[in-house]
Motif scaffolding. Sequence first.
Motif, PDB file in Angstrom:
ATOM      1  N   GLU A   1       0.849  -1.193   0.000  1.00  0.00           N
ATOM      2  CA  GLU A   1       0.000   0.000   0.000  1.00  0.00           C
ATOM      3  C   GLU A   1       0.887   1.246   0.000  1.00  0.00           C
ATOM      4  N   TYR A   2       0.824   2.004  -1.085  1.00  0.00           N
ATOM      5  CA  TYR A   2       1.689   3.182  -1.216  1.00  0.00           C
ATOM      6  C   TYR A   2       0.900   4.484  -1.311  1.00  0.00           C
ATOM      7  N   ALA A   3      -0.408   4.410  -1.411  1.00  0.00           N
ATOM      8  CA  ALA A   3      -1.211   5.624  -1.537  1.00  0.00           C
ATOM      9  C   ALA A   3      -1.128   6.449  -0.258  1.00  0.00           C
ATOM     10  N   ALA A   4      -1.022   7.756  -0.424  1.00  0.00           N
ATOM     11  CA  ALA A   4      -0.962   8.651   0.729  1.00  0.00           C
ATOM     12  C   ALA A   4      -2.312   8.703   1.430  1.00  0.00           C
ATOM     13  N   GLU A   5      -2.286   8.945   2.708  1.00  0.00           N
ATOM     14  CA  GLU A   5      -3.472   9.174   3.537  1.00  0.00           C
ATOM     15  C   GLU A   5      -4.432   7.982   3.565  1.00  0.00           C
ATOM     16  N   THR A   6      -3.904   6.782   3.409  1.00  0.00           N
ATOM     17  CA  THR A   6      -4.761   5.592   3.488  1.00  0.00           C
ATOM     18  C   THR A   6      -4.566   4.827   4.787  1.00  0.00           C
ATOM     19  N   LEU A   7      -3.442   5.022   5.455  1.00  0.00           N
ATOM     20  CA  LEU A   7      -3.135   4.302   6.686  1.00  0.00           C
ATOM     21  C   LEU A   7      -2.954   5.272   7.837  1.00  0.00           C
ATOM     22  N   GLY A   8      -3.377   4.852   9.016  1.00  0.00           N
ATOM     23  CA  GLY A   8      -3.189   5.666  10.209  1.00  0.00           C
ATOM     24  C   GLY A   8      -2.980   4.796  11.432  1.00  0.00           C
ATOM     25  N   VAL A   9      -2.278   5.335  12.400  1.00  0.00           N
ATOM     26  CA  VAL A   9      -2.089   4.664  13.680  1.00  0.00           C
ATOM     27  C   VAL A   9      -3.262   5.071  14.578  1.00  0.00           C
ATOM     28  N   VAL A  10      -4.090   4.117  14.947  1.00  0.00           N
ATOM     29  CA  VAL A  10      -5.295   4.434  15.710  1.00  0.00           C
ATOM     30  C   VAL A  10      -5.190   4.030  17.175  1.00  0.00           C
ATOM     31  N   ARG A  11      -4.160   3.250  17.523  1.00  0.00           N
ATOM     32  CA  ARG A  11      -4.016   2.842  18.917  1.00  0.00           C
ATOM     33  C   ARG A  11      -2.593   2.330  19.143  1.00  0.00           C
ATOM     34  N   THR A  12      -2.029   2.686  20.274  1.00  0.00           N
ATOM     35  CA  THR A  12      -0.731   2.157  20.677  1.00  0.00           C
ATOM     36  C   THR A  12      -0.818   1.727  22.126  1.00  0.00           C
ATOM     37  N   ASP A  13      -0.584   0.449  22.364  1.00  0.00           N
ATOM     38  CA  ASP A  13      -0.599  -0.110  23.717  1.00  0.00           C
ATOM     39  C   ASP A  13       0.811  -0.510  24.104  1.00  0.00           C
ATOM     40  N   GLY A  14       1.091  -0.392  25.419  1.00  0.00           N
ATOM     41  CA  GLY A  14       2.397  -0.791  25.918  1.00  0.00           C
ATOM     42  C   GLY A  14       3.309   0.389  26.133  1.00  0.00           C
ATOM     43  N   ALA A  15       4.527   0.089  26.464  1.00  0.00           N
ATOM     44  CA  ALA A  15       5.550   1.110  26.708  1.00  0.00           C
ATOM     45  C   ALA A  15       6.893   0.487  26.388  1.00  0.00           C
ATOM     46  N   ALA A  16       7.895   1.338  26.219  1.00  0.00           N
ATOM     47  CA  ALA A  16       9.228   0.834  25.881  1.00  0.00           C
ATOM     48  C   ALA A  16       9.638  -0.258  26.873  1.00  0.00           C
ATOM     49  N   PRO A  17      10.160  -1.375  26.364  1.00  0.00           N
ATOM     50  CA  PRO A  17      10.621  -1.605  24.989  1.00  0.00           C
ATOM     51  C   PRO A  17       9.679  -2.431  24.116  1.00  0.00           C
ATOM     52  N   HIS A  18       8.378  -2.564  24.494  1.00  0.00           N
ATOM     53  CA  HIS A  18       7.450  -3.381  23.696  1.00  0.00           C
ATOM     54  C   HIS A  18       6.129  -2.641  23.513  1.00  0.00           C
ATOM     55  N   TRP A  19       5.642  -2.623  22.276  1.00  0.00           N
ATOM     56  CA  TRP A  19       4.365  -1.984  21.977  1.00  0.00           C
ATOM     57  C   TRP A  19       3.517  -2.883  21.070  1.00  0.00           C
ATOM     58  N   GLU A  20       2.213  -2.721  21.180  1.00  0.00           N
ATOM     59  CA  GLU A  20       1.268  -3.284  20.231  1.00  0.00           C
ATOM     60  C   GLU A  20       0.585  -2.095  19.548  1.00  0.00           C
ATOM     61  N   VAL A  21       0.841  -1.941  18.263  1.00  0.00           N
ATOM     62  CA  VAL A  21       0.350  -0.788  17.512  1.00  0.00           C
ATOM     63  C   VAL A  21      -0.740  -1.246  16.549  1.00  0.00           C
ATOM     64  N   THR A  22      -1.884  -0.571  16.593  1.00  0.00           N
ATOM     65  CA  THR A  22      -2.974  -0.890  15.673  1.00  0.00           C
ATOM     66  C   THR A  22      -2.957   0.121  14.534  1.00  0.00           C
TER      67      THR A  22
END
Length: 316
Positions: A240-261
Amino acid sequence: MSRCSTVSQDLDEPVSGTAATARTWLLLEQPGPWGAKALTASHLDPALGRALEKATRGTGVRIALIRRPGRHADSGTSAERRVYAAHSAPGSTWLRAATVADPSRLLDLDFAALGRGEGRGFDTVLRGGPHTGDPLVLVCTNGKRDRCCALLGRPLAADLAAAGTEGVWEVTHLGGHRFSPTVLVLPYGYAYGRVDAHAVGEILRGVRERRIVLTGCRGSSAWERPGQAAELAVRAAVGEYAAETLGVVRTDGAAPHWEVTVAHVDGRHWRVTVAQGASLPPRPESCGASVLGSPARMEVTGIRELAVVGAVALAG
């Protein structure tokens, strides 16, 4: 003496997830020389520089100085300066421009509103409007912060300008000296490292076609660094290379481990596991550093597609 950029490249340090974080960029033209902390060490009134630093703190706005490529011996201050503001959150990106004779007028801006992506106040205060020209290409050239930025960034900016590339500016600081030459392209807000003039041409062609070039991409400034790495990993995984099609909607956890949606506007979601590692062996993180360091690196260790939940509005 080895340059920090040479060492980083020789060690093949990854660039993903290393971009500066800013939902909104505010750029003020300031000719002449720049010091390491340019807002208070240039021909800009240092009292104004300190006031702007204080006013933007915690608002999501990152302020930087820009100047046209070329010689910058003690050239004084122009009567009028360009000012740009750009919001880089997918789904609500915009780039606005104005011309001011008195840079202190920037203090009348509502920086919290700018950080939220509200651009009307910029137009009202500075009599600005939407930028209608080519995308902006910001090349970090501040040798007072790191000599790599001057030795590698300034020739790149000069080559681009000589080739007739529109929208090229030198900028005071984009972070990541060891990835010089570093570039930020607006309005989408993706940063790049270790680029040359040909690569910038490809990046700009992509912007004009509303797509994101992944080669050399450090990430989108709209996200914190785990989100930057996660978004780029999803783009690469699904093509997927189109601009403005993907976004980060949630980030769980803290350094050094995260679960990013990461969400797609078509409703697809991915859960991306990101771990913070250390770039080894220890090396200078910038030229002139007196101690060796192990820069943090974002490592994507897993991508899992979730159930489709319907179309998504990415702008927050």
